[in-house]
Design a protein around this motif. Sequence first.
Motif, PDB file in Angstrom:
ATOM      1  N   UNK A   1       0.828  -1.284   0.150  1.00  0.00           N
ATOM      2  CA  UNK A   1       0.037   0.100  -0.015  1.00  0.00           C
ATOM      3  C   UNK A   1       0.842   1.341   0.183  1.00  0.00           C
ATOM      4  N   UNK A   2       2.094   1.217   0.056  1.00  0.00           N
ATOM      5  CA  UNK A   2       3.004   2.219   0.023  1.00  0.00           C
ATOM      6  C   UNK A   2       3.118   2.892  -1.493  1.00  0.00           C
ATOM      7  N   UNK A   3       2.588   3.887  -1.735  1.00  0.00           N
ATOM      8  CA  UNK A   3       2.670   4.475  -3.156  1.00  0.00           C
ATOM      9  C   UNK A   3       4.140   4.672  -3.550  1.00  0.00           C
ATOM     10  N   UNK A   4       5.033   4.602  -2.718  1.00  0.00           N
ATOM     11  CA  UNK A   4       6.519   4.898  -3.151  1.00  0.00           C
ATOM     12  C   UNK A   4       7.257   3.556  -3.078  1.00  0.00           C
ATOM     13  N   UNK A   5       6.422   2.322  -3.241  1.00  0.00           N
ATOM     14  CA  UNK A   5       6.939   0.948  -2.856  1.00  0.00           C
ATOM     15  C   UNK A   5       8.281   0.892  -4.133  1.00  0.00           C
ATOM     16  N   UNK A   6       9.170   0.087  -3.546  1.00  0.00           N
ATOM     17  CA  UNK A   6      10.396   0.121  -4.182  1.00  0.00           C
ATOM     18  C   UNK A   6      11.101  -1.300  -3.932  1.00  0.00           C
ATOM     19  N   UNK A   7      10.677  -2.175  -4.573  1.00  0.00           N
ATOM     20  CA  UNK A   7      11.472  -3.487  -4.337  1.00  0.00           C
ATOM     21  C   UNK A   7      12.922  -3.561  -4.196  1.00  0.00           C
ATOM     22  N   UNK A   8      13.586  -2.688  -4.898  1.00  0.00           N
ATOM     23  CA  UNK A   8      15.024  -2.668  -5.107  1.00  0.00           C
ATOM     24  C   UNK A   8      15.669  -2.103  -3.928  1.00  0.00           C
ATOM     25  N   UNK A   9      15.129  -1.044  -3.466  1.00  0.00           N
ATOM     26  CA  UNK A   9      15.600  -0.469  -2.121  1.00  0.00           C
ATOM     27  C   UNK A   9      15.169  -1.420  -1.156  1.00  0.00           C
ATOM     28  N   UNK A  10      14.332  -2.030  -0.880  1.00  0.00           N
ATOM     29  CA  UNK A  10      13.718  -2.824   0.237  1.00  0.00           C
ATOM     30  C   UNK A  10      14.688  -4.109   0.217  1.00  0.00           C
TER      31      UNK A  10
ATOM     32  N   UNK B   1      14.720 -13.966   8.939  1.00  0.00           N
ATOM     33  CA  UNK B   1      13.344 -13.410   8.250  1.00  0.00           C
ATOM     34  C   UNK B   1      14.106 -12.473   7.031  1.00  0.00           C
ATOM     35  N   UNK B   2      15.072 -11.824   7.259  1.00  0.00           N
ATOM     36  CA  UNK B   2      15.657 -11.020   5.941  1.00  0.00           C
ATOM     37  C   UNK B   2      16.101 -11.711   4.826  1.00  0.00           C
ATOM     38  N   UNK B   3      16.637 -13.047   5.409  1.00  0.00           N
ATOM     39  CA  UNK B   3      16.876 -13.775   4.010  1.00  0.00           C
ATOM     40  C   UNK B   3      15.858 -14.198   3.356  1.00  0.00           C
ATOM     41  N   UNK B   4      14.771 -14.552   4.041  1.00  0.00           N
ATOM     42  CA  UNK B   4      13.397 -15.048   3.227  1.00  0.00           C
ATOM     43  C   UNK B   4      13.023 -13.756   2.429  1.00  0.00           C
ATOM     44  N   UNK B   5      13.009 -12.565   3.137  1.00  0.00           N
ATOM     45  CA  UNK B   5      12.631 -11.480   2.227  1.00  0.00           C
ATOM     46  C   UNK B   5      13.535 -11.220   1.148  1.00  0.00           C
ATOM     47  N   UNK B   6      14.973 -11.470   1.251  1.00  0.00           N
ATOM     48  CA  UNK B   6      15.699 -11.081   0.068  1.00  0.00           C
ATOM     49  C   UNK B   6      15.323 -12.093  -0.989  1.00  0.00           C
ATOM     50  N   UNK B   7      15.064 -13.484  -0.653  1.00  0.00           N
ATOM     51  CA  UNK B   7      14.851 -14.471  -1.732  1.00  0.00           C
ATOM     52  C   UNK B   7      13.239 -14.001  -2.472  1.00  0.00           C
ATOM     53  N   UNK B   8      12.524 -13.582  -1.630  1.00  0.00           N
ATOM     54  CA  UNK B   8      11.078 -13.259  -2.247  1.00  0.00           C
ATOM     55  C   UNK B   8      11.135 -12.077  -2.901  1.00  0.00           C
ATOM     56  N   UNK B   9      11.843 -10.912  -2.650  1.00  0.00           N
ATOM     57  CA  UNK B   9      12.003  -9.872  -3.221  1.00  0.00           C
ATOM     58  C   UNK B   9      12.724 -10.163  -4.636  1.00  0.00           C
ATOM     59  N   UNK B  10      13.842 -10.733  -4.727  1.00  0.00           N
ATOM     60  CA  UNK B  10      14.557 -11.215  -5.860  1.00  0.00           C
ATOM     61  C   UNK B  10      13.796 -11.710  -6.905  1.00  0.00           C
ATOM     62  N   UNK B  11      12.629 -12.481  -6.409  1.00  0.00           N
ATOM     63  CA  UNK B  11      11.851 -13.048  -7.197  1.00  0.00           C
ATOM     64  C   UNK B  11      10.812 -12.405  -7.730  1.00  0.00           C
ATOM     65  N   UNK B  12      10.246 -11.444  -6.945  1.00  0.00           N
ATOM     66  CA  UNK B  12       9.373 -10.494  -7.394  1.00  0.00           C
ATOM     67  C   UNK B  12       9.994  -9.462  -8.319  1.00  0.00           C
ATOM     68  N   UNK B  13      11.377  -8.893  -8.001  1.00  0.00           N
ATOM     69  CA  UNK B  13      12.040  -8.187  -9.139  1.00  0.00           C
ATOM     70  C   UNK B  13      12.057  -8.975 -10.405  1.00  0.00           C
ATOM     71  N   UNK B  14      12.512 -10.064 -10.491  1.00  0.00           N
ATOM     72  CA  UNK B  14      12.784 -10.964 -11.574  1.00  0.00           C
ATOM     73  C   UNK B  14      11.577 -11.011 -12.304  1.00  0.00           C
ATOM     74  N   UNK B  15      10.451 -11.233 -11.701  1.00  0.00           N
ATOM     75  CA  UNK B  15       9.016 -11.466 -12.242  1.00  0.00           C
ATOM     76  C   UNK B  15       8.466 -10.115 -12.966  1.00  0.00           C
TER      77      UNK B  15
ATOM     78  N   UNK C   1       7.505  -6.761 -17.803  1.00  0.00           N
ATOM     79  CA  UNK C   1       7.868  -5.549 -18.359  1.00  0.00           C
ATOM     80  C   UNK C   1       8.541  -5.908 -19.575  1.00  0.00           C
ATOM     81  N   UNK C   2       9.204  -6.962 -20.036  1.00  0.00           N
ATOM     82  CA  UNK C   2       9.702  -7.428 -21.394  1.00  0.00           C
ATOM     83  C   UNK C   2       8.768  -7.866 -22.064  1.00  0.00           C
ATOM     84  N   UNK C   3       7.779  -8.693 -21.411  1.00  0.00           N
ATOM     85  CA  UNK C   3       6.641  -9.015 -22.178  1.00  0.00           C
ATOM     86  C   UNK C   3       5.662  -7.974 -22.729  1.00  0.00           C
ATOM     87  N   UNK C   4       5.594  -6.873 -21.958  1.00  0.00           N
ATOM     88  CA  UNK C   4       4.813  -5.900 -22.286  1.00  0.00           C
ATOM     89  C   UNK C   4       5.428  -5.113 -23.584  1.00  0.00           C
ATOM     90  N   UNK C   5       6.738  -4.887 -23.390  1.00  0.00           N
ATOM     91  CA  UNK C   5       7.386  -4.363 -24.520  1.00  0.00           C
ATOM     92  C   UNK C   5       7.329  -5.032 -25.826  1.00  0.00           C
TER      93      UNK C   5
END
Length: 154
Positions: A82-91, A110-124, A129-133
């Motif tokens: 819900x953060x309008x300035x959400x940024x997975x890379x910063x997180x 817990x941080x390690x789990x977040x790292x894995x989840x965020x890396x997956x979200x960033x990759x997706x 973005x590639x598919x939309x292009x």
Amino acid sequence: MGRKQTGKGEHFFFYLACILIGPLILGGCVLKENLLLTDAQDLMIRGEYGRALEKNRQLLEKYPRMGDKALFQMGLITAHPQNPDKDYKKSLKYFQRLIKEFPKSDLKNQAQIWVLSLQEAIEKDRKIDDLQRQIEKLKEIDLDIQEKKKKSLR
């Protein structure tokens, strides 16, 4: 009147006072740290993400030993849906920093789990973005083909 103390007993009351007052002073610092941490958590819960992030920055700067908690909250804030300035890379960077700078933290796993989840979200997100292009390119190609068909029918 009393006689002047010498030797070991000379500073007894001073040492006793230090022993009794020291924990109170140190306890006050811990209290301030916890209050700042609680304030930051409350701001995040209320949706005041920018202010919550700033409180955590203050906590990280003023009380480095609470840095793992501050970095963890900063990671949560910047990844919050819900953060309008959400940024997975910063997180991701906040969680990685926690793991690197606080290897013995209770929050490391817990941080390690977040790292894995965020890396997956960033990759997706990157794949989306590639598919939309690609879709946009295909639309352009389709329009070009339709234009050429129209011209050939004339």
